[in-house]
Motif scaffolding. Structure first.
Motif, PDB file in Angstrom:
ATOM      1  N   PRO A 199     -11.699  -4.522 -16.920  1.00  0.00           N
ATOM      2  CA  PRO A 199     -10.849  -3.438 -16.385  1.00  0.00           C
ATOM      3  C   PRO A 199      -9.644  -3.942 -15.598  1.00  0.00           C
ATOM      4  O   PRO A 199      -8.575  -3.338 -15.653  1.00  0.00           O
ATOM      5  N   ILE A 200      -9.813  -5.028 -14.866  1.00  0.00           N
ATOM      6  CA  ILE A 200      -8.692  -5.555 -14.082  1.00  0.00           C
ATOM      7  C   ILE A 200      -7.644  -6.178 -15.004  1.00  0.00           C
ATOM      8  O   ILE A 200      -6.432  -6.064 -14.753  1.00  0.00           O
ATOM      9  N   ASP A 201      -8.096  -6.836 -16.084  1.00  0.00           N
ATOM     10  CA  ASP A 201      -7.128  -7.351 -17.054  1.00  0.00           C
ATOM     11  C   ASP A 201      -6.299  -6.214 -17.639  1.00  0.00           C
ATOM     12  O   ASP A 201      -5.082  -6.345 -17.839  1.00  0.00           O
ATOM     13  N   GLU A 202      -6.959  -5.087 -17.918  1.00  0.00           N
ATOM     14  CA  GLU A 202      -6.248  -3.921 -18.442  1.00  0.00           C
ATOM     15  C   GLU A 202      -5.315  -3.338 -17.385  1.00  0.00           C
ATOM     16  O   GLU A 202      -4.185  -2.922 -17.687  1.00  0.00           O
ATOM     17  N   LEU A 203      -5.790  -3.311 -16.136  1.00  0.00           N
ATOM     18  CA  LEU A 203      -4.981  -2.766 -15.050  1.00  0.00           C
ATOM     19  C   LEU A 203      -3.668  -3.522 -14.898  1.00  0.00           C
ATOM     20  O   LEU A 203      -2.605  -2.915 -14.693  1.00  0.00           O
ATOM     21  N   MET A 204      -3.730  -4.845 -14.991  1.00  0.00           N
ATOM     22  CA  MET A 204      -2.547  -5.661 -14.747  1.00  0.00           C
ATOM     23  C   MET A 204      -1.469  -5.480 -15.802  1.00  0.00           C
ATOM     24  O   MET A 204      -0.342  -5.964 -15.647  1.00  0.00           O
ATOM     25  N   LYS A 205      -1.800  -4.782 -16.883  1.00  0.00           N
ATOM     26  CA  LYS A 205      -0.802  -4.489 -17.919  1.00  0.00           C
ATOM     27  C   LYS A 205      -0.032  -3.205 -17.615  1.00  0.00           C
ATOM     28  O   LYS A 205       0.940  -2.876 -18.310  1.00  0.00           O
ATOM     29  N   LEU A 206      -0.467  -2.459 -16.600  1.00  0.00           N
ATOM     30  CA  LEU A 206       0.146  -1.173 -16.287  1.00  0.00           C
ATOM     31  C   LEU A 206       1.353  -1.342 -15.364  1.00  0.00           C
ATOM     32  O   LEU A 206       1.660  -2.445 -14.900  1.00  0.00           O
ATOM     33  N   ASP A 207       2.012  -0.217 -15.068  1.00  0.00           N
ATOM     34  CA  ASP A 207       3.152  -0.229 -14.164  1.00  0.00           C
ATOM     35  C   ASP A 207       2.719  -0.646 -12.757  1.00  0.00           C
ATOM     36  O   ASP A 207       1.575  -0.420 -12.351  1.00  0.00           O
ATOM     37  N   SER A 208       3.667  -1.195 -12.018  1.00  0.00           N
ATOM     38  CA  SER A 208       3.340  -1.737 -10.703  1.00  0.00           C
ATOM     39  C   SER A 208       2.809  -0.672  -9.744  1.00  0.00           C
ATOM     40  O   SER A 208       1.931  -0.955  -8.923  1.00  0.00           O
ATOM     41  N   HIS A 209       3.314   0.553  -9.839  1.00  0.00           N
ATOM     42  CA  HIS A 209       2.843   1.579  -8.902  1.00  0.00           C
ATOM     43  C   HIS A 209       1.392   1.955  -9.179  1.00  0.00           C
ATOM     44  O   HIS A 209       0.641   2.306  -8.260  1.00  0.00           O
ATOM     45  N   LYS A 210       0.964   1.879 -10.460  1.00  0.00           N
ATOM     46  CA  LYS A 210      -0.433   2.153 -10.793  1.00  0.00           C
ATOM     47  C   LYS A 210      -1.329   1.022 -10.279  1.00  0.00           C
ATOM     48  O   LYS A 210      -2.439   1.273  -9.790  1.00  0.00           O
ATOM     49  N   ILE A 211      -0.832  -0.194 -10.399  1.00  0.00           N
ATOM     50  CA  ILE A 211      -1.586  -1.337  -9.874  1.00  0.00           C
ATOM     51  C   ILE A 211      -1.749  -1.194  -8.362  1.00  0.00           C
ATOM     52  O   ILE A 211      -2.842  -1.402  -7.817  1.00  0.00           O
ATOM     53  N   ASN A 212      -0.672  -0.818  -7.693  1.00  0.00           N
ATOM     54  CA  ASN A 212      -0.707  -0.677  -6.241  1.00  0.00           C
ATOM     55  C   ASN A 212      -1.667   0.428  -5.802  1.00  0.00           C
ATOM     56  O   ASN A 212      -2.338   0.300  -4.770  1.00  0.00           O
ATOM     57  N   THR A 213      -1.760   1.496  -6.599  1.00  0.00           N
ATOM     58  CA  THR A 213      -2.687   2.585  -6.270  1.00  0.00           C
ATOM     59  C   THR A 213      -4.125   2.087  -6.263  1.00  0.00           C
ATOM     60  O   THR A 213      -4.914   2.403  -5.360  1.00  0.00           O
ATOM     61  N   VAL A 214      -4.477   1.284  -7.261  1.00  0.00           N
ATOM     62  CA  VAL A 214      -5.828   0.719  -7.333  1.00  0.00           C
ATOM     63  C   VAL A 214      -6.052  -0.250  -6.170  1.00  0.00           C
ATOM     64  O   VAL A 214      -7.123  -0.253  -5.548  1.00  0.00           O
ATOM     65  N   ILE A 215      -5.069  -1.075  -5.868  1.00  0.00           N
ATOM     66  CA  ILE A 215      -5.201  -2.021  -4.758  1.00  0.00           C
ATOM     67  C   ILE A 215      -5.450  -1.289  -3.445  1.00  0.00           C
ATOM     68  O   ILE A 215      -6.312  -1.679  -2.649  1.00  0.00           O
ATOM     69  N   GLN A 216      -4.734  -0.197  -3.231  1.00  0.00           N
ATOM     70  CA  GLN A 216      -4.911   0.562  -1.996  1.00  0.00           C
ATOM     71  C   GLN A 216      -6.304   1.182  -1.919  1.00  0.00           C
ATOM     72  O   GLN A 216      -6.917   1.243  -0.838  1.00  0.00           O
ATOM     73  N   ALA A 217      -6.827   1.636  -3.068  1.00  0.00           N
ATOM     74  CA  ALA A 217      -8.181   2.197  -3.090  1.00  0.00           C
ATOM     75  C   ALA A 217      -9.217   1.129  -2.751  1.00  0.00           C
ATOM     76  O   ALA A 217     -10.166   1.374  -1.985  1.00  0.00           O
ATOM     77  N   ILE A 218      -9.024  -0.065  -3.300  1.00  0.00           N
ATOM     78  CA  ILE A 218      -9.954  -1.160  -3.022  1.00  0.00           C
ATOM     79  C   ILE A 218      -9.833  -1.599  -1.566  1.00  0.00           C
ATOM     80  O   ILE A 218     -10.841  -1.882  -0.893  1.00  0.00           O
ATOM     81  N   LEU A 219      -8.596  -1.644  -1.034  1.00  0.00           N
ATOM     82  CA  LEU A 219      -8.404  -2.009   0.371  1.00  0.00           C
ATOM     83  C   LEU A 219      -9.090  -1.010   1.302  1.00  0.00           C
ATOM     84  O   LEU A 219      -9.720  -1.404   2.291  1.00  0.00           O
ATOM     85  N   HIS A 220      -8.967   0.270   0.989  1.00  0.00           N
ATOM     86  CA  HIS A 220      -9.631   1.289   1.811  1.00  0.00           C
ATOM     87  C   HIS A 220     -11.140   1.085   1.797  1.00  0.00           C
ATOM     88  O   HIS A 220     -11.809   1.153   2.838  1.00  0.00           O
ATOM     89  N   PHE A 221     -11.672   0.791   0.616  1.00  0.00           N
ATOM     90  CA  PHE A 221     -13.105   0.539   0.474  1.00  0.00           C
ATOM     91  C   PHE A 221     -13.523  -0.682   1.296  1.00  0.00           C
ATOM     92  O   PHE A 221     -14.508  -0.649   2.040  1.00  0.00           O
ATOM     93  N   VAL A 222     -12.763  -1.759   1.184  1.00  0.00           N
ATOM     94  CA  VAL A 222     -13.084  -2.994   1.902  1.00  0.00           C
ATOM     95  C   VAL A 222     -13.047  -2.766   3.413  1.00  0.00           C
ATOM     96  O   VAL A 222     -13.970  -3.150   4.145  1.00  0.00           O
ATOM     97  N   ASN A 223     -11.999  -2.144   3.886  1.00  0.00           N
ATOM     98  CA  ASN A 223     -11.845  -1.955   5.327  1.00  0.00           C
ATOM     99  C   ASN A 223     -12.904  -1.029   5.914  1.00  0.00           C
ATOM    100  O   ASN A 223     -13.308  -1.192   7.071  1.00  0.00           O
ATOM    101  N   THR A 224     -13.364  -0.076   5.107  1.00  0.00           N
ATOM    102  CA  THR A 224     -14.459   0.778   5.570  1.00  0.00           C
ATOM    103  C   THR A 224     -15.704  -0.050   5.866  1.00  0.00           C
ATOM    104  O   THR A 224     -16.457   0.234   6.813  1.00  0.00           O
TER     105      THR A 224
END
Length: 321
Positions: A199-224
């Motif tokens: 899934p991450i390999d597929e993600l990295m093929k998308l637009d940068s704003h979509k990649i950033n959205t996923v990164i922010q979701a993962i960051l929120h999860f990590v920080n929680t």
């Protein structure tokens, strides 16, 4: 007089400077190949793997060429990984004693590896004892494949070598490429069955704003998860590179405490960081959380894609906590 190959090219000698016995063929790594970043990364991962495997025995390896040749490391690895304990002396001081020890160890290793005879020819007692880097790498890679197949080794590692043969007619030399690890496709798909892309390999093929959205979701999860420890992550690549927060996050999510003696809480060198990351990936594997195509060195090198793959595996399992 016979010269150890590893020593020869550490001194940057040319193939014609070698003194080789008549009838003997030597495989010599070209000096330029020794500087290949892929080869350096493979060596770092193997050193980290050995040190992690033998940490309880207080054995630390710094150089594959200089620390493996006498049989001590191979003896302890064989015991730790396969449970085979051989009646050989712990420390062999003389060259003759080291060779006798290596003969016993390599015979047992070849049996444990179950490799065809052609594969075993890539190393020998003589080559290992003369600090031959290529033979040492072939042996250690085979051991990883047999005893710890989940360890991510750098794929597509190859070196340019010269085969030098001395016979009655003179010296004959042939250049060729020697493969140390297979390609990523072969390593990950040896069964021939097509695999779904990560899934991450597929993600990295998308637009940068979509990649950033996923990164922010993962960051929120990590920080929680890590905020009760007084931690806050803002930079995925940099803050996970030393493995510390990753280990603490694993402990929080999986419900265990990693003893401080098992890792470096304040790592200052890449070797210490690599140790931490390898330990974290080993813990993931122990929990049957498989991470595809991730080299521990990539995380230490702040590779975003590799780091996201590790975090995504944890996010996928624990996102509903």
């Amino acid at each position: 007089m016979e010269l150890a190959l590893g020593v020869c090219f550490e001194e940057n000698r040319e193939p014609e400077d070698l003194e080789i016995l008549q009838g003997e063929t030597r495989t010599i790594i070209q000096p330029a190949s020794l500087k290949d970043p892929k080869l350096e990364k493979l060596k770092e991962v193997l050193v980290g793997w050995i040190n992690t495997s033998l940490k309880r025995e207080h054995i630390v390896v710094q150089s594959l060429e200089e620390d493996v040749y006498d049989g001590l490391v191979l003896h302890h690895l064989l015991g730790q990984l396969s449970g085979v304990h051989l009646p050989v002396e712990e420390i062999a001081v003389t060259g003759a004693a080291q060779i006798r020890k290596l003969e016993v160890i390599l015979e047992a290793l070849d049996q444990s590896l179950g490799l065809p005879e052609t594969a075993a020819r890539k190393w020998s007692v003589k080559l290992i004892h003369t600090r031959d880097l290529l033979a040492t790498l072939h042996l250690l890679v085979a051991m990883v494949r047999r005893f710890q197949p989940d360890l991510a080794l750098m794929p597509d590692v190859s070196v340019e070598v010269v085969l030098v043969e001395v016979n009655k007619s003179g010296i004959r030399s042939v250049k060729q490429v020697e493969h140390i690890t297979e390609s990523r496709d072969l390593a990950d798909n040896s069964s021939g069955v097509p695999k779904k892309e990560d899934p991450i390999d597929e993600l990295m093929k998308l637009d940068s704003h979509k990649i950033n959205t996923v990164i922010q979701a993962i960051l929120h999860f990590v920080n929680t998860q890590v905020s009760p420890l007084g931690l806050h992550v803002t930079d995925v690549e940099k803050q996970f590179a030393d493995g510390v927060i990753l280990l603490l996050l694993l402990g929080q999510l999986e419900g265990y405490f990693v003893p401080l003696c098992e890792y470096h809480l304040s790592p200052t060198t890449k070797s210490e960081m690599l140790h931490n990351v390898i330990l974290a990936l080993d813990l993931l594997n122990d929990r049957e959380l498989q991470v595809s195509n991730v080299d521990p060195q990539d995380i230490v090198s702040q590779d975003l894609q590799a780091t996201l793959k590790v975090l995504y595996v944890l996010f996928k399992k624990h996102k509903n906590r």
